[in-house]
Write an enzyme that holds these catalytic residues in place. Structure first.
Site, short mmCIF file in Angstrom:
data_model
loop_
_atom_site.label_atom_id
_atom_site.label_comp_id
_atom_site.label_asym_id
_atom_site.label_seq_id
_atom_site.Cartn_x
_atom_site.Cartn_y
_atom_site.Cartn_z
N ARG A 101 -6.91 34.62 -47.54
CA ARG A 101 -6.83 33.18 -47.27
C ARG A 101 -8.08 32.66 -46.56
NH1 ARG A 101 -1.89 30.62 -48.01
NH2 ARG A 101 -0.54 31.91 -49.29
N ARG A 151 -7.73 25.97 -46.14
CA ARG A 151 -7.07 25.59 -44.91
C ARG A 151 -7.89 25.54 -43.62
NH1 ARG A 151 -1.53 28.77 -45.08
NH2 ARG A 151 -2.88 30.57 -44.84
N ARG A 203 -10.90 18.73 -50.89
CA ARG A 203 -9.52 18.66 -51.39
C ARG A 203 -8.90 17.27 -51.22
NH1 ARG A 203 -5.19 21.81 -50.97
NH2 ARG A 203 -4.21 19.86 -51.54
N ASP A 256 -3.59 30.26 -56.86
CA ASP A 256 -2.35 30.60 -56.17
C ASP A 256 -1.51 31.47 -57.08
OD1 ASP A 256 -0.77 29.80 -53.59
OD2 ASP A 256 0.69 29.89 -55.22
N TYR A 292 10.11 33.45 -55.45
CA TYR A 292 9.96 31.99 -55.44
C TYR A 292 10.74 31.35 -56.59
CZ TYR A 292 6.33 32.49 -51.91
OH TYR A 292 5.66 32.76 -50.75
#
Ligand code: 1CP
Length: 371
Positions: A45, A49, A58, A94, A169
């Site tokens: 990651r 973020r 983004r 992702d 998921y």
């Protein structure tokens, strides 16, 4: 330097592993089980973020739309390499991207994670899952091409979610920490479960293979939530499907890393599913992981992400302990035990990379003396 690892066979000649760009990079050499003068480092990651330049590009674009815009995905992938000087880029995408490309209704909700339009739980739900058209992978192939053109000798790591983690998921419909519906399906309807996991393995495997063929120099299979399974559940319900994904790229000769969290009881089974390198989370020391794996598998890990917010002296001490613990493994790529928390100060990450790079690997010196 010669490597005992098999040479890639199924890749195009222009691939960075074959044309001289990445085969002797510290990352690829460590993944092949060689010691390098300093240890390579990248962070799960790392793209996204925590970086202000990520938030800026983004702005106004939904997560999955960003993943499917090749120019944007390539830009975000390269940002942490430019800023921190890490030894590898991880492709900005992702684990649910291949589901979206197949036509499954999925979105990534900010602050939540992947959310499905409809949970997939019944025979009819599973029968309705669409097959991924290989042509739909074009934005991935294009983004990887743009990325490796900028990266030069820095290897790109491609990735996919392992069938169990992706299925969790699909079945829960959203992030879960107890996996109640997933475990119910796995135990009560094993035939349906295997049908679902076979579909995920095909879909996610095609996504992984496309990244390698387009130029990724290593691949990581994320089974982030495998630690929710007992060893018996893992062996019966999950391992065969992860093994199918890992086998689907073995002909390419690209190093394959397998990672999950809380996987100490599963490390050997995960390696035996077909991994060349094992990713280890912060709950198992690298020394212990190396012993469990019989001292023959290169390791990746495992700085505790929670310590990224601690005083620098504490983080530095912990990092040097991780380097010491990783010393006896056949190869060691430094990483975190899980992803970079979004609130992390990016300057701490840059400093951490410098600390690892400044620290010579004593095992490499010994190997040199013996040579
Ligand atoms: O640097 C990088 O690693 C960026 C690329 C990347 C990767 C490798 C992203 C971008 N996601 C992933 C893999 C991923 N996605 C995993 C495996 C790795 C891990 O365990 O961290 C998992 C479990 C997911 C699912 C997912 N997607 C979550 C977790 C939800 C949960 O169950 O807790 C979340 C929050 C996402 C969204 C996501 N993916 C990536 C980013 C940058 C974001 C946040 C985007 C946003 O909120 O706008």
């Amino acid at each position: 330097m010669t490597s005992s690892a098999p040479q890639p066979t199924g890749l195009p000649d222009s691939h960075p592993l074959l044309d001289g760009r990445t085969a002797s990079s510290p990352l690829v050499r460590a993944y092949r089980g060689e010691r390098t003068s300093h240890r390579p480092i990248w962070m799960m990651r790392q793209a996204g973020r925590s970086l202000p330049e990520y938030r800026a590009v983004r702005e106004g674009t939904a997560m999955l739309d960003s993943c499917l815009r090749p120019d944007l995905a390539a830009e975000i992938t390269c940002q942490p390499v430019r800023r921190h000087g890490v030894d590898a880029a991880i492709f900005f995408s992702d684990i649910v991207v291949p589901l979206r490309l197949a036509g499954v209704g999925v979105d990534i909700v900010p602050g939540v994670g992947p959310v499905m339009d409809h949970p997939v739980r019944s025979a009819a739900d599973i029968a309705a899952l669409p097959e991924l058209d290989p042509a739909a992978l074009a934005p991935i192939t294009e983004a990887v091409g743009l990325t490796i053109a900028e990266l030069g000798s820095t290897p790109l790591i491609g990735f996919a979610g392992a069938p169990f983690t992706v299925a969790s998921y699909l079945v829960e419909g959203r992030p879960s920490r107890d996996y109640i519906h997933t475990k119910a399906l796995l135990h009560d309807e094993p035939e349906l479960w295997h049908r679902l996991l076979s579909w995920v393995a095909r879909t996610t495997g095609a996504f992984l293979r496309a990244q390698a063929l387009a130029g990724a120099s290593a691949l990581q299979l994320f089974d982030s939530w495998a630690g929710a399974l007992t060893p018996r559940e893992y062996a019966v319900a999950s391992a065969p499907h992860s093994a199918a994904v890992l086998a689907s790229v073995v002909d390419l000769g690209v190093p394959r890393v397998h990672f999950g969290t809380r996987t100490k009881p599963l490390l050997v089974a995960m390696r035996d599913a077909g991994a060349d390198v094992m990713g280890v989370d912060a709950h198992t020391s690298l020394r212990e992981a190396n012993a469990l794996l019989g001292g023959r598998t290169p390791l990746q890990g495992n700085i505790d992400p929670e310590l990224l917010a601690a005083p620098w002296a504490e983080l530095a001490r912990h990092t040097l302990a991780v380097l010491a613990d990783g010393q006896d493994a056949p190869g060691h790529v430094v990483n975190l035990g899980h992803g970079v928390p979004p609130t992390t100060d990016p300057d701490v990450l840059t400093r951490l990379v410098a600390l690892v790079h400044e620290h010579p690997d004593p095992s490499a010196a010994v190997a040199q003396e013996l040579a």
